[in-house]
Scaffold this active site. Sequence first.
Site, short mmCIF file in Angstrom:
data_model
loop_
_atom_site.label_atom_id
_atom_site.label_comp_id
_atom_site.label_asym_id
_atom_site.label_seq_id
_atom_site.Cartn_x
_atom_site.Cartn_y
_atom_site.Cartn_z
N GLY A 104 9.14 -36.06 -7.20
CA GLY A 104 9.53 -34.73 -7.61
C GLY A 104 8.27 -34.05 -8.89
N GLY A 111 11.31 -36.34 -0.20
CA GLY A 111 12.37 -35.45 -1.35
C GLY A 111 11.66 -33.95 -0.22
N GLY A 112 11.21 -33.38 -1.30
CA GLY A 112 11.09 -32.32 -1.76
C GLY A 112 10.49 -31.73 0.43
N HIS A 136 18.61 -44.59 -5.82
CA HIS A 136 17.94 -43.87 -6.04
C HIS A 136 17.73 -43.78 -7.90
CE1 HIS A 136 16.06 -39.75 -6.57
NE2 HIS A 136 15.51 -39.77 -4.72
C1 PEP Z 1 13.07 -38.91 -3.22
O1 PEP Z 1 13.74 -38.16 -3.92
O2 PEP Z 1 13.26 -39.31 -3.29
C2 PEP Z 1 11.08 -38.40 -2.94
C3 PEP Z 1 10.22 -39.48 -2.83
O3 PEP Z 1 10.95 -36.53 -3.65
P1 PEP Z 1 9.69 -36.53 -3.96
O4 PEP Z 1 9.70 -36.16 -2.17
O5 PEP Z 1 10.31 -34.86 -4.04
O6 PEP Z 1 8.85 -36.83 -5.09
#
Ligand code: PEP
Length: 251
Positions: free
Chosen positions: A173, A233-234, A95
Site C-alpha cells: 500500500g 491489494g489496491g 496478513h
Molecule cells: C496486500 O494488501 O496484500 C497488498 C499487497 O496491498 P497493495 O497491493 O495495495 O500493496
Amino acid sequence: MRRPLVAGNWKMHGTCASIKQLLNELAEQDLPTSVDVAVFPGLIHLQAAIAQASQGSIVVGSQDCAVQLEEGAMTGETSALQLEDIGCSMVLVGHSERRQLQEETDSVICRKFIAAQAAGLTPVLCVGETLAEREAGLAVATVQKQVDAVLVELGADVLHNAVIAYEPVWAIGTGLTATPEQAQEIHAQIREHVAQYSAPIAQQVRILYGGSVKAANAAELFAQADIDGGLVGGASLNAKEFSAICRAAGN
Ligand code: PEP
C-alpha cells in the site's frame, strides 16, 4: 510446472453495489484460463460475491478466519467451517495488517492455518519483513521464521494444499515495490528453506509476491523463476488493472 495464481485482497473496501459492479466488470474482462484467479472481499460481502462469482471461474476467499474450528462462544469471529459452508475455498492467514493491527502472533497464525485446512480451505500464508528488519539485514531470517511457525509444527506436507505469499511490509500500500531481483531473491530463499523440509514440496508450492503490484510492474515480477503470481491489494479494486495483472501472470 506451477500454475500461476493471482489473488485480489479487497481489504475493508466496497459496498454491496460497488462489489457487485466490480465482479460484473471482472466478468467482462479477458481473464486467462491458464491462471487461477481469486478475490478476497470483506466478510460482509462474501456470500453475495460467492453467488455472483459462481457463474464464472473466479474463486472467492476470506481475509481471515477464527483460530477455533468448531462453533462456540467467540463473539465477532467467523470459523473456517462457516466460511466453507457458504462456499469459500481460500483464506488469508497472517496478513501483515492483521499481524500489526490485531497483533496476531505466529502461533495464532499457525492455529488459523490449521483451522483453515481442517475445514477444507486453502490457506494463503502471508509472510514479509518490515523496513526496519530489511535494513537490519533480517529480511530472510524474518520470513523463514514466519514460514517455520507453520512448518516446524505441521511439517511440509501441509503445503500440498496451501499457498505462501511473500509481502514485504514496506511495499504494501505504499507504492514502493520490491524490484524483481529483490523479490526473486526472497522467493528463492523461501523455496530453498521449504526444500530443507521436502524438496518435492518446495518445487510444487506456489509463492506469490505482494506489495504494490500493478499492471505496469506485474510482468517483470512474474517473469522471475520463483514468483508464481501475485497477492494484489489496491490494484485489485480496478477490474481493468486487475485483469491486466492476471494476463501478465499467464504470459
Ligand atoms: C496486500 O494488501 O496484500 C497488498 C499487497 O496491498 P497493495 O497491493 O495495495 O500493496
